[in-house]
Design an enzyme around this catalytic site. Structure first.
Site, PDB file in Angstrom:
ATOM      1  N   GLU A  10      91.613  21.210  37.964  1.00 26.98           N
ATOM      2  CA  GLU A  10      93.236  21.226  37.845  1.00 26.98           C
ATOM      3  C   GLU A  10      93.943  20.932  38.995  1.00 26.98           C
ATOM      4  O   GLU A  10      93.607  21.290  39.929  1.00 26.98           O
ATOM      5  CB  GLU A  10      93.448  22.947  37.330  1.00 26.98           C
ATOM      6  CG  GLU A  10      92.708  23.364  36.099  1.00 26.98           C
ATOM      7  CD  GLU A  10      93.295  22.788  35.151  1.00 26.98           C
ATOM      8  OE1 GLU A  10      94.405  22.369  34.921  1.00 26.98           O
ATOM      9  OE2 GLU A  10      92.347  22.789  34.147  1.00 26.98           O
ATOM     10  N   CYS A  13     101.206  25.888  40.313  1.00 26.29           N
ATOM     11  CA  CYS A  13     101.285  24.624  39.362  1.00 26.29           C
ATOM     12  C   CYS A  13     101.921  24.629  38.055  1.00 26.29           C
ATOM     13  O   CYS A  13     102.204  23.616  37.557  1.00 26.29           O
ATOM     14  CB  CYS A  13      99.840  24.330  39.235  1.00 26.29           C
ATOM     15  SG  CYS A  13      98.948  25.567  38.425  1.00 26.29           S
TER      16      CYS A  13
END
Length: 483
Positions: free
Chosen positions: A248, A282
């Protein structure tokens, strides 16, 4: 000076050849402690111990494994105030967020404790007569977990918990900016009924410990959360050994505000999504794509809201935005402010370093106006309390702008129109979509991940995690004729 906090290797707490200093970004005079860095020989010891312990752990009964994960999660939730305070002290997020992160991390462990009892296989009849088929999942083996500093406990937990639940051994390399939270979690895990070497904490710089870890042929899988450049390097190293990877990485999330949106809701959603966690998420809403009919009213309310947010010490009552995590991060954030202005964006508020009672890395939330989607501030992940408003004239233009990016983690829309919301859910090219909610904030029992440069490999969280932490085995059985 007190002794440095140690690494946990092969079931023992051990010092390292070097150490780092950990200071509170809210108060640089507050020394949290010194933390050992693992050496190459220690990493080799950890890998060897993990290989042996994994075989023993895989043979544990399901309920025995379940009890371990449940105990970890229960203790974390019970100690959320204490451990959340430590997390906020070293990372800088407001205490309410630190406390919430630790509690959520505990929920990951209790969720996967239950999943240890749901590891069901499949059976089938073969196309050949008198042959039966058994399909089941087995552990991958030794998993390297490389976690970031922005969610030092939660992100690590949503990797470590399923890795253990599905029978694997773990080597955890946390971010060097947040070692205290790593040691605290390791202390909880180390007290459990697990084989020595099953779980190892190997603190160190990415260029040293991290690089050696991802290049090792003794690692069967790597789960990483961090930047795109580091992710590309990990992928290049891992492919040499055909190590499976799950990554990720960056994002440039967009929140669309349509002309029919509830203005109060839209501003609340945008402020929380853009500036929660000091923008160091994020999933942060760094691109605010606003219909021109509501643009001016929305921008005015956003500026008022941002200017009213309280920037202060992470542990102080009333703080809404804590400091950014480090001097380097603050410098990078301020460089994006300069870059945005140099490209023609108007800095309507904030975006400046400020002083508080204690010396720290404080920055006011900033909002850019008159931006276009091709500006650097709308193309690159800033990881800062900065958001840019992009004016659009239609829903089609808004959707096109959302998808005009190399990233694809989260996106959201604020609208009362069911048709638009449905179309957006189906056509936004992101792994997560929200409607009338912030782009930040996800549940632990469902898949999480993105598209494009945001993610690579199987999804994290929920039952989907088993796709990464297990390997499918198909067995064919011919039992013969009973006598």
């Amino acid at each position: 000076m007190s002794s440095p906090h140690q690494n946990y290797i092969a079931g023992e707490w051990v010092s390292g050849p070097a150490e780092i200093e950990n200071r509170n970004p809210s108060d640089l005079s507050d020394l949290i402690g010194h933390y050992a860095q693992a050496g190459n020989d220690q990493l080799d010891t950890a890998l060897a111990a993990a290989r042996q312990a994994q075989a023993e752990w895989a043979a544990y009964g399901l309920e025995r494994k379940q009890a371990v994960l449940m105990a970890i999660g229960t203790e974390m939730m019970a100690r959320a105030e204490e451990l959340g305070t430590l997390l906020s002290r070293e990372e800088g997020k407001p205490l309410a967020e630190g406390r919430g992160e630790v509690y959520r991390a505990g929920q990951f462990f209790t969720y996967y404790a239950a999943e240890t009892l749901r590891q069901l296989g499949e059976t089938a009849d073969s196309v050949r007569a008198d042959v039966e088929i058994d399909v089941r999942r087995e552990p991958v083996g030794v998993v390297a977990v490389i976690s970031p500093w922005n969610f030092p406990t939660a992100t690590a937990s949503w990797k470590i918990a399923p890795a253990l639940a599905y029978g694997n051994a773990v080597l955890w390399k946390p971010a060097n900016l947040t070692p205290a939270s790593a040691v605290a979690l390791t202390e909880i895990i180390a007290r459990q009924d697990i084989p020595k070497g099953l779980f190892n904490l190997v603190m160190g710089a990415g260029r040293d410990v991290g690089q050696r870890l991802v290049e090792s042929a003794e690692v069967d899988a790597i789960s990483f959360t961090g930047s795109v450049p580091v992710g590309r390097g990990i992928a290049s190293a891992a492919v040499q050994n055909f190590t499976r990877i799950q990554m990720e990485m960056g994002s440039k999330n967009a929140l669309v505000v349509m002309e029919d949106a509830d203005l109060d809701l839209a501003v609340t959603v945008a402020l929380g999504g853009a500036f929660g966690g000091t923008g160091q998420k994020c999933t942060a809403s760094s691109r605010l794509i606003v219909h021109d009919k509501i643009h001016d009213a929305f921008a005015e309310r956003m500026i008022q809201g941002a200017e009213a947010m309280i920037v202060g010490h992470a542990l102080a009552e009333g703080t809404q935005i804590g400091p950014v995590v480090s001097e380097a991060q603050l410098s990078e954030n301020l460089s994006y402010v300069e870059r945005g202005q140099s490209e023609g964006a108007e800095l309507a508020c904030g975006g400046a370093r400020v002083e508080r009672e204690t010396k720290g890395y404080y920055m006011t939330p900033g909002i850019f106006l008159n931006t276009t989607n091709d500006m650097t501030i709308n193309r690159e992940e800033m990881f800062a309390p900065l958001a840019a408003i992009i004016k659009v004239g239609s829903y089609d233009e808004a959707l096109h702008t959302v998808n005009d990016t190399n990233f694809g983690l989260t996106s959201g829309i604020v609208t009362k129109n069911l048709a638009r919301a449905t179309h957006f859910r189906r056509n936004a090219r992101t792994g997560v979509v929200t409607v009338n909610l912030p782009t930040a904030g996800t549940d632990y029992h469902v898949p999480f991940g993105g598209r494009g440069d945001s993610s690579y490999g199987p999804r994290e969280q929920g039952q989907t995690a088993r796709d990464f932490y297990t390997i499918v085995k198909t067995a064919y059985i011919s039992a013969g004729t009973p006598e």
